[in-house]
Scaffold this motif. Sequence first.
Motif, mmCIF file in Angstrom:
data_model
loop_
_atom_site.group_PDB
_atom_site.id
_atom_site.type_symbol
_atom_site.label_atom_id
_atom_site.label_comp_id
_atom_site.label_asym_id
_atom_site.label_seq_id
_atom_site.Cartn_x
_atom_site.Cartn_y
_atom_site.Cartn_z
ATOM 1 N N UNK A 139 0.832 -1.196 0.000
ATOM 2 C CA UNK A 139 0.000 0.000 0.000
ATOM 3 C C UNK A 139 0.866 1.245 0.000
ATOM 4 N N UNK A 140 0.202 2.380 -0.057
ATOM 5 C CA UNK A 140 0.894 3.671 -0.020
ATOM 6 C C UNK A 140 0.148 4.572 0.944
ATOM 7 N N UNK A 141 0.889 5.367 1.728
ATOM 8 C CA UNK A 141 0.269 6.200 2.746
ATOM 9 C C UNK A 141 -0.260 7.514 2.191
ATOM 10 N N UNK A 142 -1.470 7.879 2.625
ATOM 11 C CA UNK A 142 -2.041 9.148 2.168
ATOM 12 C C UNK A 142 -1.298 10.354 2.719
ATOM 13 N N UNK A 143 -0.507 10.158 3.788
ATOM 14 C CA UNK A 143 0.282 11.295 4.274
ATOM 15 C C UNK A 143 1.401 11.653 3.302
ATOM 16 N N UNK B 43 -3.301 15.770 -2.801
ATOM 17 C CA UNK B 43 -4.373 15.218 -3.629
ATOM 18 C C UNK B 43 -5.650 15.095 -2.815
ATOM 19 N N UNK B 44 -6.777 15.284 -3.477
ATOM 20 C CA UNK B 44 -8.048 14.922 -2.862
ATOM 21 C C UNK B 44 -8.032 13.424 -2.576
ATOM 22 N N UNK B 45 -8.723 13.028 -1.512
ATOM 23 C CA UNK B 45 -8.670 11.628 -1.119
ATOM 24 C C UNK B 45 -9.147 10.715 -2.238
ATOM 25 N N UNK B 46 -10.235 11.065 -2.899
ATOM 26 C CA UNK B 46 -10.732 10.182 -3.958
ATOM 27 C C UNK B 46 -9.736 10.090 -5.108
ATOM 28 N N UNK B 47 -9.060 11.205 -5.419
ATOM 29 C CA UNK B 47 -8.041 11.170 -6.468
ATOM 30 C C UNK B 47 -6.865 10.299 -6.047
ATOM 31 N N UNK B 48 -6.478 10.383 -4.775
ATOM 32 C CA UNK B 48 -5.368 9.565 -4.282
ATOM 33 C C UNK B 48 -5.707 8.081 -4.363
ATOM 34 N N UNK B 49 -6.921 7.726 -3.973
ATOM 35 C CA UNK B 49 -7.324 6.321 -4.010
ATOM 36 C C UNK B 49 -7.378 5.799 -5.448
ATOM 37 N N UNK B 50 -7.921 6.609 -6.346
ATOM 38 C CA UNK B 50 -7.985 6.195 -7.751
ATOM 39 C C UNK B 50 -6.583 6.008 -8.314
ATOM 40 N N UNK B 51 -5.659 6.897 -7.952
ATOM 41 C CA UNK B 51 -4.274 6.771 -8.405
ATOM 42 C C UNK B 51 -3.673 5.455 -7.926
ATOM 43 N N UNK B 52 -3.828 5.141 -6.640
ATOM 44 C CA UNK B 52 -3.221 3.926 -6.097
ATOM 45 C C UNK B 52 -3.812 2.675 -6.722
ATOM 46 N N UNK B 53 -5.121 2.667 -6.936
ATOM 47 C CA UNK B 53 -5.745 1.513 -7.579
ATOM 48 C C UNK B 53 -5.248 1.362 -9.007
ATOM 49 N N UNK B 54 -5.115 2.475 -9.716
ATOM 50 C CA UNK B 54 -4.655 2.432 -11.104
ATOM 51 C C UNK B 54 -3.213 1.946 -11.196
ATOM 52 N N UNK B 55 -2.396 2.291 -10.207
ATOM 53 C CA UNK B 55 -1.000 1.863 -10.203
ATOM 54 C C UNK B 55 -0.829 0.402 -9.810
ATOM 55 N N UNK C 79 -7.092 16.652 8.208
ATOM 56 C CA UNK C 79 -8.099 17.634 7.803
ATOM 57 C C UNK C 79 -8.456 17.513 6.335
ATOM 58 N N UNK C 80 -7.524 17.017 5.503
ATOM 59 C CA UNK C 80 -7.810 16.917 4.065
ATOM 60 C C UNK C 80 -8.255 15.516 3.636
ATOM 61 N N UNK C 81 -8.134 14.547 4.532
ATOM 62 C CA UNK C 81 -8.455 13.158 4.195
ATOM 63 C C UNK C 81 -9.301 12.548 5.322
ATOM 64 N N UNK C 82 -10.611 12.509 5.110
ATOM 65 C CA UNK C 82 -11.564 11.973 6.087
ATOM 66 C C UNK C 82 -11.346 12.612 7.455
ATOM 67 N N UNK C 83 -11.478 13.906 7.511
ATOM 68 C CA UNK C 83 -11.253 14.684 8.735
ATOM 69 C C UNK C 83 -12.019 14.066 9.899
#
Length: 342
Positions: free
Chosen positions: A58-62, A67-79, A90-94
């Motif tokens: 996995x990769x850490x959102x920190x 990136x917006x959380x949804x964009x970060x998740x889509x990126x990781x899934x695509x990779x 505050x920026x990821x599921x506050x």
Amino acid sequence: MSPAPRSANSSPCSASPAPGPGGPASGPGGPASGSGDPAPRPAGLAPHPRTPSSLRFGYGTNGLADLRLDDALALLADLGYDGVGLTLDHMHLDPMAPDLAARTRRLARRLDALGLGVTVETGARYVLDPRRKHGPSLLDPDPADRARRAGLLHRAVRTAADLGAHAVHCFSGVPPAGTDEDTAWKRLAEALAPVLDATTRAGVPLAVEPEPGHLLATLDDFHRLRHILGDPPALGLTLDIGHCQCLEPLSPADCVRAAAPWLRHVQIEDMRRGVHEHLPLGDGEIDFPPVLEALAATGYQALTVVELPRHSHAGPHFAEESLPFLHRAARAIPDSAEGSTP
């Protein structure tokens, strides 16, 4: 980033050896196994050829804070990542904003659609106090401040349960100036005891991370906490591979073997001996194939999460580079190593 895994080049260690593994843990997740079967991958994404099937990256959102959380998740899934280390911030599921439960349910559906597993992490720098990094902590002299940090952990436990996360990560904090060691350990144990009760009810283990500079900084310190608390089944370990290189007397691979019975979450990055600086994979001194071989041999099946919290300025680049690096390191593991006794 280096095109291939690097060999270790660590300096001699001076710390005392960490205790070896004990009997199998019996808490949530079973013996060093995380939460069970891996989540299904999105269509078309098969496991990487010759990567041991027990290794899930996995990769850490920190490290994707821009990136917006949804964009970060889509990126990781695509990779092709298997999951995400979700730092509540505050920026990821506050965790402090309204409607956390509803937002968590939406996120759970999104993770499921993307085929991503998740660990909930609580190391956001300023989520509770805009002026104090990682403040307040479980060691603060004011009981109200300690309660605020414990309250964040309780929120994290509920969030983790609703997401189907395999663990909740936390750390001890830095002892405040003027606090003697016995008092600090007493505060830590008293603050974590009710959190562990909550994790037991939720069926999600608490994975405490030894953090350089904190009260609980080493594997020895984790075992001290474990004994103070009476070895509760819900208490597990977050092992940061870079921290092992930084300050443990054992090699990172030997740290994995020593920690195996309590292993509930793994963070990975490169690092140099004696310097607590998270580096991209290949930029430090760690020999990664033996580390991944040790993880595969323990049967650990939860996420191994790349932890680059100071690289968000180029987060997508490092996310793209890190997974192939790990796959190359995993392909260097002998075929006979997976599932062997450590």
